[in-house]
Design an enzyme around this catalytic site. Structure first.
Site, PDB file in Angstrom:
ATOM      1  N   GLY A  84       0.817  -1.136  -0.078  1.00 42.64           N
ATOM      2  CA  GLY A  84       0.061  -0.006  -0.079  1.00 42.64           C
ATOM      3  C   GLY A  84       0.865   1.074   0.042  1.00 42.64           C
ATOM      4  CB  THR A  88       8.920   5.285   0.275  1.00 42.78           C
ATOM      5  OG1 THR A  88       9.725   6.109   1.301  1.00 42.78           O
ATOM      6  CG2 THR A  88       9.178   4.189   0.141  1.00 42.78           C
ATOM      7  CG  HIS A  90      13.424   1.170   1.029  1.00 39.88           C
ATOM      8  ND1 HIS A  90      12.893   1.758   2.067  1.00 39.88           N
ATOM      9  CD2 HIS A  90      12.232   0.860   0.326  1.00 39.88           C
ATOM     10  CE1 HIS A  90      11.555   1.320   2.111  1.00 39.88           C
ATOM     11  NE2 HIS A  90      11.191   0.900   1.021  1.00 39.88           N
ATOM     12  N   GLY A 152       4.318   1.081   4.603  1.00 43.67           N
ATOM     13  CA  GLY A 152       3.617   0.422   3.451  1.00 43.67           C
ATOM     14  C   GLY A 152       3.180  -1.038   3.808  1.00 43.67           C
ATOM     15  N   GLY A 163       6.327  -3.505   5.334  1.00 42.98           N
ATOM     16  CA  GLY A 163       6.283  -3.024   6.543  1.00 42.98           C
ATOM     17  C   GLY A 163       6.800  -1.447   6.772  1.00 42.98           C
ATOM     18  CB  SER A 165      11.394   2.622   5.663  1.00 55.05           C
ATOM     19  OG  SER A 165      10.770   3.475   5.201  1.00 55.05           O
ATOM     20  CB  CYS A 181       4.577   9.571   1.493  1.00 56.17           C
ATOM     21  SG  CYS A 181       5.428   8.475   2.445  1.00 56.17           S
TER      22      CYS A 181
END
EC number: 2.3.1.181
Length: 232
Positions: A84, A88, A90, A152, A163, A165, A181
């Protein structure tokens, strides 16, 4: 990244066992596919797991993500994924945690699951006197209007994957290449910038303790990594 200490991470009461796997530094794609395989294969007897990892630089677009929110990715790859949320980033210095939990076993719903993750992050930051908050309608954790942690998730047959971050000690410049986001101009921050520790292990230990407490888990470190091979 150093391995997590071998002692189990316990909640304040006797809880449900869950395997804790520290994946170290990994590219996003293989871990994503491994989460999918784990979730597809599990049944009501499968023990829950919690994976922790630092990813190589990548932008991920969730199911609600719009390509126009990726402004100038440059040399950082962009992946469309099945979690979802929107877009974003990482990268190294960011702690990513993937709780692979059976919500039916825990007897909680999706909304409570999200709130418990946010509360674990807020409790962890409080360890270093960093006052954080959640926002209605904008999952994640914020400090003074700046986002420090993103969520998310995906739930399949009552079981979670993907999960959270948490920005610990990382280069935040790539966030300027996106609308984080989906919010234009959203500011981001990190644990280090707010006076917390730079060491990933210190942050990891406290966050795992908070997550174990929120979900009533006993985290049992496992040395074996999941199968991180990509399908041919």
């Amino acid at each position: 990244m150093d391995a997590v200490a071998v002692e189990p991470v316990r909640s304040s009461a006797v809880g449900l066992p869950a395997q804790l796997r520290d994946l170290g530094h990994q590219s996003y794609g293989p871990v994503w596919r491994a989460m999918q395989r784990f979730t597809d294969a599990r049944d009501e007897r499968t023990a829950d797991e919690v994976w922790v990892v630092e990813h190589a630089p990548v932008f991920t677009l969730g199911q609600a993500g719009k390509p126009e929110h990726v402004l100038a990715p440059g040399d950082i790859p962009v992946l469309q994924v099945d979690r979802g949320g929107q877009v974003t980033y990482h990268g190294p210095g960011q702690l990513v945690v993937y709780p692979l939990l059976d919500l039916r076993r825990l007897k909680i719903g999706v909304r409570d699951y999200v709130c418990k993750i946010e509360q674990a992050l807020i409790g962890m930051l409080d360890e270093w006197n960093i006052v954080a908050e959640r926002r209605d309608g904008a999952p994640g954790v914020y400090v003074g209007g700046a986002k420090i942690a993103a969520l998310g998730i995906r739930v399949r047959r009552g079981c979670t994957f993907h999960g959270l971050s948490l920005n610990v000690d990382m280069d935040l410049e790539p966030f300027h290449r996106i609308n984080p986001c989906g919010y234009q101009g959203l500011q981001v921050t990190s644990v280090l910038d707010l006076g917390g520790p730079s060491g990933m292990d210190a942050v990891k230990a406290v966050l795992l303790e908070q997550l174990a407490r929120q979900f009533g888990l006993v985290l049992q470190p496992a040395s074996a990594l999941p199968d991180l091979s990509l399908p041919a």
